[in-house]
Design a protein around this motif. Sequence first.
Motif, short mmCIF file in Angstrom:
data_model
loop_
_atom_site.label_atom_id
_atom_site.label_comp_id
_atom_site.label_asym_id
_atom_site.label_seq_id
_atom_site.Cartn_x
_atom_site.Cartn_y
_atom_site.Cartn_z
N SER A 1 52.25 70.94 34.29
CA SER A 1 52.68 69.86 33.41
C SER A 1 51.47 69.10 32.87
CB SER A 1 53.58 68.90 34.18
OG SER A 1 53.69 67.65 33.52
N ARG A 2 51.50 68.80 31.58
CA ARG A 2 50.40 68.04 30.99
C ARG A 2 50.30 66.65 31.61
NH1 ARG A 2 47.71 69.55 26.93
NH2 ARG A 2 49.33 71.03 26.28
N ALA A 3 51.42 66.08 31.99
CA ALA A 3 51.41 64.75 32.61
C ALA A 3 50.71 64.78 33.97
CB ALA A 3 52.83 64.23 32.76
N LEU A 4 50.93 65.85 34.76
CA LEU A 4 50.23 65.96 36.02
C LEU A 4 48.75 66.26 35.80
CD1 LEU A 4 52.66 67.88 38.41
CD2 LEU A 4 52.34 65.43 38.12
N GLY B 1 47.46 62.96 34.60
CA GLY B 1 47.77 61.83 35.48
C GLY B 1 48.50 60.70 34.80
N SER B 2 49.27 60.99 33.76
CA SER B 2 49.96 59.93 33.03
C SER B 2 51.22 60.46 32.38
CB SER B 2 49.04 59.35 31.95
OG SER B 2 49.75 58.47 31.10
N THR B 3 52.30 59.69 32.45
CA THR B 3 53.54 60.09 31.78
C THR B 3 53.42 59.99 30.26
OG1 THR B 3 54.38 57.83 32.04
CG2 THR B 3 55.01 59.43 33.73
N ALA B 4 52.36 59.35 29.78
CA ALA B 4 52.15 59.29 28.33
C ALA B 4 51.91 60.68 27.75
CB ALA B 4 50.97 58.38 28.01
N ALA B 5 51.53 61.63 28.60
CA ALA B 5 51.24 62.99 28.12
C ALA B 5 52.47 63.89 28.11
CB ALA B 5 50.16 63.61 29.00
N LEU B 6 53.64 63.37 28.47
CA LEU B 6 54.85 64.19 28.50
C LEU B 6 55.24 64.64 27.10
CD1 LEU B 6 56.95 62.15 31.08
CD2 LEU B 6 56.07 64.47 31.41
N ASP B 7 55.58 65.93 26.97
CA ASP B 7 56.08 66.44 25.69
C ASP B 7 57.52 66.01 25.50
OD1 ASP B 7 53.80 68.08 24.72
OD2 ASP B 7 54.14 69.19 26.58
N LEU C 1 54.75 59.01 39.54
CA LEU C 1 54.38 60.00 38.54
C LEU C 1 55.14 61.31 38.77
CD1 LEU C 1 52.65 61.06 36.20
CD2 LEU C 1 50.87 61.61 37.88
N LEU C 2 55.20 61.76 40.03
CA LEU C 2 55.93 62.99 40.34
C LEU C 2 57.41 62.85 40.01
CD1 LEU C 2 54.29 63.80 43.79
CD2 LEU C 2 53.86 64.97 41.63
N LEU C 3 57.98 61.68 40.33
CA LEU C 3 59.39 61.43 40.03
C LEU C 3 59.65 61.46 38.53
CD1 LEU C 3 62.27 60.31 40.90
CD2 LEU C 3 61.29 58.04 40.49
N ARG C 4 58.81 60.78 37.73
CA ARG C 4 59.02 60.70 36.29
C ARG C 4 58.87 62.07 35.63
NH1 ARG C 4 62.04 56.59 36.61
NH2 ARG C 4 61.04 54.93 37.82
N VAL C 5 57.90 62.85 36.08
CA VAL C 5 57.73 64.20 35.53
C VAL C 5 58.96 65.04 35.84
CG1 VAL C 5 56.41 66.34 35.75
CG2 VAL C 5 55.21 64.14 35.57
N HIS C 6 59.44 64.98 37.06
CA HIS C 6 60.63 65.73 37.48
C HIS C 6 61.85 65.35 36.64
CE1 HIS C 6 64.13 66.59 40.13
NE2 HIS C 6 63.41 67.62 40.52
N ALA C 7 62.10 64.05 36.49
CA ALA C 7 63.27 63.59 35.73
C ALA C 7 63.16 63.98 34.26
CB ALA C 7 63.40 62.08 35.88
N HIS C 8 61.97 63.82 33.69
CA HIS C 8 61.78 64.17 32.28
C HIS C 8 62.01 65.67 32.06
CE1 HIS C 8 60.04 64.17 28.23
NE2 HIS C 8 59.43 65.28 28.60
#
Length: 454
Positions: A234-237, A240-246, A370-377
Amino acid sequence: MEAAIREHPAVAECVVSAEATPGGQRRLVALVVPREDRPLDGRTVLTHLRARLPHYLIPGQIHVLERLPLTSNGKVDVAGALAGLAAQAPPGTRATTEGAGAHGELVERLRALWAELLELPAVDPDGDFFALGGNSLLALRLINRVHAEFGVDLHFGQVFEAPTVRALAGRLAEHDRAASCRVTLSGPAAGPGPAGGSRAAGRELFLFHPVGGSVSSYTALARSWPGPVHAFQSRALAEGSTAALDPDLVTMATSYREELERATAEGPYLLGGWSMGGVLAYEAGRQLAERGHEVRVFMIDSDLTEVRVSTTEAARHLEFLGDLAGGRLPAAVRPAVLGAPPDRLTRTALELSVTNGWLPAGTTAEQYDLLLRVHAHNLEALSGYRADKSEVPTLLLVAAGVDRADPVPAWRDMCSRLDVEVWPEDHYSIVAGDRPAAIADRVATWLEEPRVRH
């Protein structure tokens, strides 16, 4: 492996054993006895093996002994030998400084840290963290210790990008925090391995992350594949930021496909993934085929109709914890999460994760979030994906032990060249234990089958 070691003219005898690691995996350990009057050290044996064996058959530890200790019934006492080695010196003094090279002091500090985390008597500067028994939990502990002891914030994906002491020391010395989505899990193999069909041998494999965003679930598969293995985290991981989520799955797959093409401009391509990773592989493969490339895709229990969108914050935590727990959430977890006040919800879920061993002690609330937000997204992206039709040859491995509607019809509607196999596993066990090696074997065989046009 033992035969390859004995080929060295200075070796009198040896034994190779698979020993348990702190992370619950197995690591290969070699005990070697030199011939009389023939100097020999572990580095020499390692160089010898690297020229003869694929990377996944190289022992994570090589010890040169005067003799092989025996048990009372005459068998080699590997456990006793390792215990004796561990008792010879305190952590941090057992490893030789030979080969530390640039950043010598930093390398030695990291070697001591790795030896402690991995419960090893010594760590070679070029030893791979995951081949030595590391896993995602130990990687998180490593990140926390690096922050505490070196004052540098690593992102989760950087442990995969710099998986050796020497590589990580270079990152820390330069404070290099740039991370890409594509990480290399294994390099070119030196010879045929367990999946050594003629088409699979040396074939480059690209894997895509499941819903959690990490690629740690692919380390065993990478060790079993007889060629280079790269994986897209994941780009966010990575950053290190949820701002990088697609924003959606198609955009996500497109960004990975573009990075893949920058690294490997021409096919044929072999793509794969577990769960959401298989869906990403399907979409990236479809795009590559549209651009005129030859592509093959395999999916490990990927469900095109999966919908797991949570409408409350507590439900998001429970979905995440359920995946961390491998689908087996203890009965006490659900009421504890649902009963937590909003301002204590994250802390409660984090404490449950640590108590149950799903995340390591020392995981911060920020890391958990961060792990939670990436998972949910990613769950939302997967639920919102609407696939286009594809003519890419595709292998779908379906786990039989999942209570759900049959995922195969939806895939058949989209994929005209689909092969399906049902395995007696659940969604999590299909990528656990010895299953990754079996998957590597099956994919290699599938590439050979005449039904698939090459």
